[in-house]
Write an enzyme that holds these catalytic residues in place. Sequence first.
Site, PDB file in Angstrom:
ATOM      1  N   ARG A   1       0.551  -1.241  -0.027  1.00 23.95           N
ATOM      2  CA  ARG A   1       0.109  -0.186  -0.093  1.00 23.95           C
ATOM      3  C   ARG A   1       0.979   1.195   0.105  1.00 23.95           C
ATOM      4  NH1 ARG A   1      -3.415  -3.168   3.961  1.00 23.95           N
ATOM      5  NH2 ARG A   1      -1.306  -3.684   4.908  1.00 23.95           N
ATOM      6  N   ILE A   2       1.946   1.224   0.919  1.00 25.66           N
ATOM      7  CA  ILE A   2       2.869   2.663   1.103  1.00 25.66           C
ATOM      8  C   ILE A   2       3.465   2.532  -0.286  1.00 25.66           C
ATOM      9  CG2 ILE A   2       4.459   3.757   2.131  1.00 25.66           C
ATOM     10  CD1 ILE A   2       3.549   2.049   4.763  1.00 25.66           C
TER      11      ILE A   2
ATOM     12  N   HIS B   1      12.626   7.621  12.987  1.00 24.26           N
ATOM     13  CA  HIS B   1      11.565   6.820  12.675  1.00 24.26           C
ATOM     14  C   HIS B   1       9.982   7.226  12.843  1.00 24.26           C
ATOM     15  CE1 HIS B   1      10.146   1.925  12.974  1.00 24.26           C
ATOM     16  NE2 HIS B   1       9.133   3.034  12.565  1.00 24.26           N
ATOM     17  N   ILE B   2       9.921   8.519  12.062  1.00 19.10           N
ATOM     18  CA  ILE B   2       8.739   8.982  12.239  1.00 19.10           C
ATOM     19  C   ILE B   2       7.658   9.279  10.911  1.00 19.10           C
ATOM     20  CG2 ILE B   2       9.959  10.728  13.951  1.00 19.10           C
ATOM     21  CD1 ILE B   2      10.277  12.509  11.660  1.00 19.10           C
TER      22      ILE B   2
ATOM     23  N   ILE C   1      12.421   3.828   4.299  1.00 19.08           N
ATOM     24  CA  ILE C   1      11.426   3.833   5.324  1.00 19.08           C
ATOM     25  C   ILE C   1      10.753   2.725   5.787  1.00 19.08           C
ATOM     26  CG2 ILE C   1      10.794   6.442   4.662  1.00 19.08           C
ATOM     27  CD1 ILE C   1       8.419   5.175   3.169  1.00 19.08           C
ATOM     28  N   ALA C   2      11.566   1.522   5.455  1.00 13.64           N
ATOM     29  CA  ALA C   2      11.095   0.325   5.687  1.00 13.64           C
ATOM     30  C   ALA C   2      11.336  -0.171   7.288  1.00 13.64           C
ATOM     31  CB  ALA C   2      11.300  -0.879   4.689  1.00 13.64           C
ATOM     32  N   ARG C   3      12.218  -0.841   7.254  1.00  7.19           N
ATOM     33  CA  ARG C   3      12.826  -1.228   8.489  1.00  7.19           C
ATOM     34  C   ARG C   3      14.184  -1.257   8.718  1.00  7.19           C
ATOM     35  NH1 ARG C   3       8.708  -0.356  10.426  1.00  7.19           N
ATOM     36  NH2 ARG C   3       7.446  -1.559  11.801  1.00  7.19           N
TER      37      ARG C   3
ATOM     38  N   GLU D   1      18.141   0.279  16.056  1.00  5.01           N
ATOM     39  CA  GLU D   1      17.626   1.456  16.481  1.00  5.01           C
ATOM     40  C   GLU D   1      17.149   1.368  17.990  1.00  5.01           C
ATOM     41  OE1 GLU D   1      14.563   2.104  13.214  1.00  5.01           O
ATOM     42  OE2 GLU D   1      13.194   1.994  14.742  1.00  5.01           O
TER      43      GLU D   1
HETATM   44  C1  DGY Z   1       4.909   0.956  11.444  1.00  5.68           C
HETATM   45  O1  DGY Z   1       3.597   1.322  11.520  1.00  5.68           O
HETATM   46  O2  DGY Z   1       5.137  -0.058  11.082  1.00  5.68           O
HETATM   47  C2  DGY Z   1       5.762   2.235  11.790  1.00  5.68           C
HETATM   48  O3  DGY Z   1       7.078   1.843  11.471  1.00  5.68           O
HETATM   49  C3  DGY Z   1       5.723   2.317  13.226  1.00  5.68           C
HETATM   50  O4  DGY Z   1       5.329   3.965  13.304  1.00  5.68           O
END
Ligand code: DGY
Length: 321
Positions: A157-158, A287-288, A238-240, A269
Amino acid sequence: MKKPAILVARAVFPEVLTQLEQHFEVAANQGDTLWTPAELIERLQGKQGAFTTGSERIDAALLAACPELKICANMAVGYNNFDLAAMTDAGVKASNTPDVLTETTADFGFALLMATARRMAESEHFLRAGRWKSWRYDLFAGAEVHGSTLGILGMGRIGQGIAKRGAHGFGMKVIYHNRSRLDAATEVLCGASYVSKADLLKQADHLMLVLPYSPEAQHAIGATELAQMKPTATLVNIARGGIVDDAALAQALKNRVIAAAGLDVFEGEPALHPDLLTVPNVVLTPHIASATLPTRRAMAQLAADNLVGFLLHGKALTPLN
Ligand code: DGY
């Protein structure tokens, strides 16, 4: 009738806590202490539900020590803090918070891409340090965003939200790689074409990582992959944490194997690889990506609704197992 007991493992919006207190005996952590696994186990004794975030690891050892636990509702779409197989084996329901954060997180991915490509953090540090003496033709000249090639690894989705922004907002050529290819109609909607991972690395001017964490995704981007990218390319994660080999990335940024990186997530992290703090061509955020107040409220509400739905009515809204 006795209310079920739950633990809210991290600080949360007070109004969500008030709501939960209407249905449950709530033990909260509004002081936001980060508990050790043993402390978490201790606090979960006698609890049927847990409101968790990505910081709380729910694994076989914890489940064995907390036999009354029936559900863990994660306030996150990612759930790599859950051992889902162990939860399923133990008969413990797991839920996450999909959909409510998609557009906000896609916005942030794009913001981080822009900041990275256009060297916003580096130039701001320069300015704040009082080093700006005059306009110059190549001062912080960065990479073009509009009309460039955006590569997306992970097209859930993202990823699709980011593709739409790139293709329809910035006139980018969007290519993606994913475990499974999207159907043709969705590809058209996203303005994106499927390519192999090798082609994605080779062709992207900007590579955005949006895949979920899994052991197979560990170091999906390491020294070998970075070496296949363009020397002018930017990388955005922006994943992990763990999907990128942060040590290899810091080295690649130092040696200009790629031009720049934007990172919202890190291996181990909140600790960071120390070399990432010394290279100038990286934008770092804590992580925002989903952090707007309306979105964080929606995530907290959905996690709370999952607890209410499951413990009171037998049905979680967004279950994972
Ligand atoms: C998520 O929803 O997985 C984000 O990384 C946490 O804010």
